[in-house]
Design a protein around this motif. Structure first.
Motif, PDB file in Angstrom:
ATOM      1  N   UNK A  20     -27.551  10.883 -35.470  1.00 39.59           N
ATOM      2  CA  UNK A  20     -27.315  10.263 -34.174  1.00 39.59           C
ATOM      3  C   UNK A  20     -26.509  11.213 -33.302  1.00 39.59           C
ATOM      4  N   UNK A  21     -26.914  11.310 -32.062  1.00 40.50           N
ATOM      5  CA  UNK A  21     -26.213  12.160 -31.106  1.00 40.50           C
ATOM      6  C   UNK A  21     -25.370  11.291 -30.182  1.00 40.50           C
ATOM      7  N   UNK A  22     -24.107  11.676 -30.028  1.00 36.69           N
ATOM      8  CA  UNK A  22     -23.167  10.920 -29.204  1.00 36.69           C
ATOM      9  C   UNK A  22     -23.381  11.225 -27.722  1.00 36.69           C
ATOM     10  N   UNK A  23     -23.494  10.170 -26.886  1.00 41.68           N
ATOM     11  CA  UNK A  23     -23.787  10.362 -25.470  1.00 41.68           C
ATOM     12  C   UNK A  23     -22.705   9.779 -24.564  1.00 41.68           C
ATOM     13  N   UNK A  24     -21.549   9.465 -25.092  1.00 38.63           N
ATOM     14  CA  UNK A  24     -20.449   9.010 -24.258  1.00 38.63           C
ATOM     15  C   UNK A  24     -20.357   7.504 -24.143  1.00 38.63           C
ATOM     16  N   UNK A  25     -19.479   7.069 -23.243  1.00 38.27           N
ATOM     17  CA  UNK A  25     -19.262   5.630 -23.053  1.00 38.27           C
ATOM     18  C   UNK A  25     -20.439   4.964 -22.340  1.00 38.27           C
ATOM     19  N   UNK A  26     -20.671   3.734 -22.705  1.00 37.21           N
ATOM     20  CA  UNK A  26     -21.661   2.915 -21.999  1.00 37.21           C
ATOM     21  C   UNK A  26     -21.035   2.435 -20.692  1.00 37.21           C
ATOM     22  N   UNK A  27     -21.731   2.627 -19.573  1.00 38.97           N
ATOM     23  CA  UNK A  27     -21.183   2.275 -18.260  1.00 38.97           C
ATOM     24  C   UNK A  27     -22.042   1.231 -17.540  1.00 38.97           C
ATOM     25  N   UNK A  28     -22.872   0.525 -18.306  1.00 38.26           N
ATOM     26  CA  UNK A  28     -23.721  -0.499 -17.685  1.00 38.26           C
ATOM     27  C   UNK A  28     -22.922  -1.600 -17.018  1.00 38.26           C
ATOM     28  N   UNK A  29     -21.696  -1.821 -17.432  1.00 40.11           N
ATOM     29  CA  UNK A  29     -20.824  -2.823 -16.816  1.00 40.11           C
ATOM     30  C   UNK A  29     -19.692  -2.158 -16.041  1.00 40.11           C
ATOM     31  N   UNK A  30     -19.815  -0.884 -15.769  1.00 37.79           N
ATOM     32  CA  UNK A  30     -18.747  -0.136 -15.110  1.00 37.79           C
ATOM     33  C   UNK A  30     -17.971   0.677 -16.128  1.00 37.79           C
ATOM     34  N   UNK A  31     -16.942   1.338 -15.687  1.00 30.72           N
ATOM     35  CA  UNK A  31     -16.138   2.151 -16.598  1.00 30.72           C
ATOM     36  C   UNK A  31     -15.449   1.270 -17.633  1.00 30.72           C
ATOM     37  N   UNK A 118     -17.053 -13.629 -13.520  1.00 33.26           N
ATOM     38  CA  UNK A 118     -16.582 -12.361 -12.973  1.00 33.26           C
ATOM     39  C   UNK A 118     -17.363 -11.215 -13.629  1.00 33.26           C
ATOM     40  N   UNK A 119     -17.997 -10.333 -12.818  1.00 35.56           N
ATOM     41  CA  UNK A 119     -18.802  -9.250 -13.398  1.00 35.56           C
ATOM     42  C   UNK A 119     -18.005  -8.292 -14.278  1.00 35.56           C
ATOM     43  N   UNK A 120     -16.684  -8.259 -14.127  1.00 33.85           N
ATOM     44  CA  UNK A 120     -15.877  -7.372 -14.974  1.00 33.85           C
ATOM     45  C   UNK A 120     -15.615  -7.964 -16.353  1.00 33.85           C
TER      46      UNK A 120
END
Length: 376
Positions: A20-31, A118-120
């Motif tokens: 598996x290759x690491x691609x960073x944080x998921x930002x689908x909901x923002x940072x 709340x979307x956050x």
């Protein structure tokens, strides 16, 4: 910095020893959210906590992960090999969290992560889920003070830990997602008739049901069946017209337990991975045409109009010897005279004539024999 996978979006990897290759944080909901807590006696502030993205060999889409071993930093593109899932510290409790909380769920009744829309909230639920995983894998404790952490993160974190300790959560189990729909066979149904029951059997938490056009889903009493179905539910079908319709279901759940990816020499960084899958099932219903309404005759004949009068008097025919007589009944409803009545009258008349004659002869004899002799 840490992360770990909660949902793989495709089927099992094809390679014998996948990477598996690491691609960073998921930002689908923002940072990702920032949290504060302690690892034993060491306090850590400003930790980014949330989902990560992994590109797993053999998968068609990227997977989402949570970290199950805390590290300060991970380089994008770092490659990890798949490791045994049971090698995770407190694997049973980590599994319960992965199976029940974000992004795969919001927890069972009594231990739900409540949101006000709340979307956050999504990223806050992700941060709380990561913190709860670290609690069991790395001894992490989230700071309970509101000035240290978002109050929702604190509430979510405490709810998840309480759920795990309650003993009521169900884990991944490594089981398969199954779904069957069973219904009556050789149904002689017509449009508008309820047909059933159709029983739903599944290992998934819920099943989404759909039908083809003209077919509707109902409860036993005929009311519409609404929402998702669960294991053991029974539904009834109704067709609007003759033909064949299909009831279909899709069960979604987690299969094959969890997966872990890590790397030697990188403090054995590991990613816990679970794989959501969908399983379809369907069953057909054939409905015949309703029987035609029977009529008094299969053919019809138009008859000519027959003229009628406003008032008619029925007549009867009396047959006597040598003559035909037509009689008309009297007004008031008297019956017409029949041939039998005429014969009876004739017979009575003859009897009277005979009796009368007999009286006449007898009288004459009395007259002749009873008178005195005349004088000489």
């Amino acid at each position: 910095m840490g992360l770990g996978l909660v949902g793989a979006l495709a089927g099992p990897a094809a390679a014998e020893t996948p990477t598996a290759s690491y691609k960073g944080y998921y930002t689908g909901y923002g940072h990702p959210a920032s949290i504060t807590g302690s690892f034993g006696d060491e306090t850590a502030r400003g930790i980014s906590a949330g989902l990560f993205v992994l590109d797993i060999e053999g998968e068609d889409e990227d997977s989402l992960a949570y970290c199950v071993q805390f590290l300060e930093e991970i380089d994008n593109g770092a490659v990890f090999e798949e490791l045994p899932f049971d090698g995770i510290s407190n694997v049973d409790k980590v599994e319960l969290i992965l199976a029940n909380y974000y992004p795969l769920g919001t927890g069972p009744e009594g231990f739900e992560l409540e949101t006000d829309g709340d979307p956050t909230d999504e990223k806050l639920m992700a941060a709380a889920t990561q913190a709860a995983i670290w609690h069991y894998t790395d001894g992490f404790d989230l700071a309970p003070e509101a000035w240290e952490n978002n109050p929702k993160v604190i509430t979510y974190y405490e709810t998840i830990l309480a759920a795990v300790e309650s003993g009521t959560l169900e884990g991944l189990g490594g089981g398969k997602v199954t779904l069957t729909i069973e219904g009556p066979e050789d149904v002689d149904a017509i449009p508008g008739q309820l047909v059933g029951p159709y029983k739903i059997t599944t290992t998934a938490a819920s099943v989404e049901l759909t039908t083809t056009a003209g077919l509707t889903i109902h409860n036993e009493d005929g009311t519409p069946f609404e929402g998702a179905a669960s294991d053991g539910d029974e539904v009834w079908l109704k067709a609007a017209e003759a033909g064949t319709g299909t009831l279909s279901g899709v069960a979604s759940g987690l299969e094959s337990g969890g997966r872990v990816f890590g790397g030697e020499g990188i403090q054995d960084l590991a990613f816990a991975v679970v794989t959501p899958v969908t399983v379809p099932a369907s069953i057909d219903l054939t409905v015949g045409s309703p029987p035609s309404t029977p009529t008094s005759s299969t053919t019809s004949t138009t008859k000519p109009d027959v003229p009628t009068t406003e008032s008619t008097v029925p007549q009867s025919t009396v047959v006597t010897t040598g003559a035909t007589t037509t009689t008309t009944p009297q007004a008031g409803g008297g019956l017409p005279v029949t041939g039998a009545q005429t014969a009876l009258l004739v017979a009575v008349a003859l009897v009277l004539l005979i009796v009368g004659g007999a009286f006449g002869i007898a009288a004459k004899r009395r007259s002749d024999g009873g008178s005195p002799p005349s004088a000489a």
